[in-house]
Enzyme design. Structure first.
Site, PDB file in Angstrom:
ATOM      1  N   ASP A   1      -0.180  -3.621   0.304  1.00 26.78           N
ATOM      2  CA  ASP A   1       0.904  -2.795   0.470  1.00 26.78           C
ATOM      3  C   ASP A   1       0.762  -2.460   1.762  1.00 26.78           C
ATOM      4  O   ASP A   1       1.966  -2.032   2.594  1.00 26.78           O
ATOM      5  CB  ASP A   1       0.982  -1.614  -0.364  1.00 26.78           C
ATOM      6  CG  ASP A   1      -0.558  -0.764  -0.348  1.00 26.78           C
ATOM      7  OD1 ASP A   1      -1.246  -0.938   0.600  1.00 26.78           O
ATOM      8  OD2 ASP A   1      -0.459   0.201  -0.818  1.00 26.78           O
TER       9      ASP A   1
ATOM     10  N   CYS B   1       1.226   3.708   2.080  1.00 24.15           N
ATOM     11  CA  CYS B   1       1.485   3.372   0.446  1.00 24.15           C
ATOM     12  C   CYS B   1       2.610   3.333   0.028  1.00 24.15           C
ATOM     13  O   CYS B   1       3.502   2.562  -0.354  1.00 24.15           O
ATOM     14  CB  CYS B   1       0.459   4.026  -0.283  1.00 24.15           C
ATOM     15  SG  CYS B   1      -1.391   3.601   0.160  1.00 24.15           S
TER      16      CYS B   1
ATOM     17  N   ASP C   1      -4.422  -2.616  -2.358  1.00 22.60           N
ATOM     18  CA  ASP C   1      -4.108  -1.366  -1.706  1.00 22.60           C
ATOM     19  C   ASP C   1      -5.110  -1.438  -0.337  1.00 22.60           C
ATOM     20  O   ASP C   1      -6.194  -1.469  -0.288  1.00 22.60           O
ATOM     21  CB  ASP C   1      -4.321  -0.139  -2.275  1.00 22.60           C
ATOM     22  CG  ASP C   1      -3.999   1.192  -1.707  1.00 22.60           C
ATOM     23  OD1 ASP C   1      -3.496   1.131  -0.706  1.00 22.60           O
ATOM     24  OD2 ASP C   1      -3.720   2.132  -2.467  1.00 22.60           O
ATOM     25  N   ASP C   2      -4.250  -1.380   0.834  1.00 22.13           N
ATOM     26  CA  ASP C   2      -4.873  -1.493   2.356  1.00 22.13           C
ATOM     27  C   ASP C   2      -5.682  -2.668   2.495  1.00 22.13           C
ATOM     28  O   ASP C   2      -6.749  -2.616   3.275  1.00 22.13           O
ATOM     29  CB  ASP C   2      -5.903  -0.304   2.572  1.00 22.13           C
ATOM     30  CG  ASP C   2      -5.189   1.095   2.329  1.00 22.13           C
ATOM     31  OD1 ASP C   2      -4.018   0.962   2.257  1.00 22.13           O
ATOM     32  OD2 ASP C   2      -5.894   2.026   2.371  1.00 22.13           O
TER      33      ASP C   2
END
Length: 543
Positions: free
Chosen positions: A357, A120, A87-88
């Protein structure tokens, strides 16, 4: 569906398996009919699952193992797939992830891999379905056009790569983060258990797991509370569950699709206890766009940003250190998974995918930590693939996107091509001899599409941007190897010649001939209105 070789035993085994699935499926539907209905309730406590349901599950698994043991000698094994989605995460973290670097050395890295939106939920919706946001209708993390509730209400869960692969015999697992708004404590079935979307054999999903501790974890039929002990650290919990799922799947003789979707390194990027004090002197990279000197040609939403202060730069360095620390557990998990696959004897028949993502900016163009923009730090992310037939140590520069993952998983698994996907399978870029791969790359699309609905924020949105991090208005962007072209809803435009300006410093929108802008605008409009693989493939070839 099993890939069967001729033989009466294979046919008989397959027939028995179908009969078994029909019988147990009917029992499961009867027991859980309302659980999968279009309903959720907010109940503080869920009743324990009925013992009869558990007995049916145990019996079904035992019988499946018997049937697969009969059929296995007469079938070609379907490959396993492991997909680690962070994530990120940005490419500047990879030098601190030795297991990911090893994965790169034994696999293929896609250097021009992009996401449909640097946010996201829209990006994850594209990954699951293979569709652009203009086809999923998911543009935000919350509200009528975003989040889990909108994804569920639109029926998108009925046609994902999970349902597709489960339909051809795969055990499927999602572990970690799903979609924004999903909460194991609030999203319940009518029977009181955690809601599990269609297509998932194992569901080990947290809601607000960003801090790594003190979260609730849905465990398919129940919700488990985790506290603040070292063993509760979420990435490590997911690693243990992932190892168990792989072992169970191999024991059952079933191909598996294991998705481990971590919260790390999303802010606040809490590291595992053992990593808290590592990398003490590390500072964030500073490329030419860091604290950009001349902002006069930038769009209005960005043009007024002042130069970064010393305090802001110190905070950027601290954020980078935390991000590096938080991915250490992710990297160790990848190493543990690969060792387990080798120990189980299935490593040579397993594909491993690693990606994110969306990206994240840290000081580029005077922006404090955040995302949401069309610039490369936010939309260009790593994609690494290793597995059977995938060339080692190779880099592919074809223009690829997260919409391509869903059809890729389908082709690798021998499943039907997803009919509504906008993306294209990456298999021709991964398999075949060098001549075939080169031909596939030469005929690949020229550009990818980025779509964003602006003014992100609102209650409960973990990606609501703080002041200074950037919150652009709605835009659509076309990204090719040589150009970035952006059209904002307020009429402003950006155009960067990436061959001479890879850091996106000089906006040429007011300097190029009108005919060039008109051509780019028409090409962007074609991509932003395409539907389905054929149309979107054609629109991505700019001519």
């Amino acid at each position: 569906m099993l890939r069967r070789r001729p033989g009466w035993l294979a046919r008989a085994g397959a027939a028995l398996l179908v009969a078994l699935l029909c019988a147990t499926g009917a029992a499961s539907v009867h027991a859980n009919a309302r659980a999968t209905a279009h309903q959720q309730t907010t109940r503080p406590h869920a009743p324990a699952p009925e013992a009869g349901v558990r007995a049916v599950v145990r019996t079904t698994r035992a019988l499946r193992r018997v049937v697969r043991s009969l059929v296995r000698p007469f079938t070609s094994p379907q490959p396993n797939i492991v997909f680690v989605l962070t994530d990120d995460l940005t490419s500047d973290l990879l030098p601190y992830m030795p297991n990911v670097r090893r994965l790169q050395r034994r696999g293929t890295t896609f250097s021009n891999y992009f996401v449909t939106d640097s946010l996201c939920c829209p990006s994850r919706a594209s990954i699951l379905t293979g569709q652009y946001p203009h086809d999923t209708g998911i543009f935000r993390n919350t509200g009528a056009d975003g989040g889990f509730l909108a994804f569920h209400a639109r029926g998108l869960e009925q046609d994902t790569y999970a349902t597709n692969l489960q339909g051809v015999g795969y055990r499927t697992a999602l572990m970690g983060k799903y979609l924004n708004q999903y909460s194991p404590g609030r999203i319940r079935t009518a029977l009181g258990g955690p809601y599990v979307p269609p297509g998932w054999t194992d569901w080990t999903v947290a809601g607000n797991g960003y801090r790594g501790f003190g979260y609730r974890l849905a465990r398919t039929v129940r919700v488990v509370r985790h506290g603040f002990r070292a063993k509760d650290y979420l990435t490590n919990v997911l690693a243990r569950q992932a190892l168990g799922f792989a072992s169970e799947s191999v024991a059952e003789g079933a191909p598996f699709m294991l998705n481990v979707w971590t919260f790390a390194p999303h802010a606040p990027a809490v590291p595992a206890p053992r990593d808290r004090h590592r990398f003490a002197g590390l500072t964030a990279p500073r490329d030419p766009s860091f604290d950009e000197a001349d902002m006069s040609d930038k769009p209005a939403w960005l043009r007024g940003h002042r130069a970064l202060t010393d305090a802001e730069q110190a905070r950027i360095d601290a954020t980078f250190r935390d991000r590096v620390r938080s991915v250490q557990a992710v990297d160790r998990m990848i190493g543990r998974l690969e060792r387990r696959l080798r120990a189980l004897g299935v490593a040579r028949n397993t594909y491993v995918f690693f990606s994110s993502d969306n990206g994240f900016h840290l000081g580029q163009h005077r922006l404090t930590p955040g995302k949401l923009t069309a610039y490369d730090p936010d939309v260009r992310v790593p994609l690494v693939v290793a597995g059977p037939g995938v060339p080692a140590g190779r880099t592919v520069d074809a223009m690829t996107e997260n919409t391509d993952l869903c059809p890729t998983f389908a082709e690798l698994a021998g499943a039907p091509a997803p009919p509504r996907a906008d993306g294209r399978s990456l298999v021709p870029l991964l398999h075949g001899d060098a001549t075939a791969r080169a031909a596939a790359a030469a005929g690949w699309r020229d550009a990818v599409l980025v779509e964003h609905h602006g003014n992100v924020g609102g209650a409960g949105d973990p990606d609501a941007p703080p002041a200074g991090s950037g919150n652009p208005p709605s835009y659509e962007a076309l990204r090719s190897k040589d150009e970035l072209y952006v059209e904002y809803a307020d009429g402003e435009r950006e155009l960067y010649d990436l061959a001479s300006d890879p850091f996106e410093l000089r906006n040429l929108a007011d300097q190029v001939p009108p005919e060039r802008l008109a051509r780019l605008s028409a090409q962007l409009a074609g991509m932003a209105s395409c539907h389905g693989a054929a149309q979107c493939w054609a629109a991505g070839h700019l001519g």
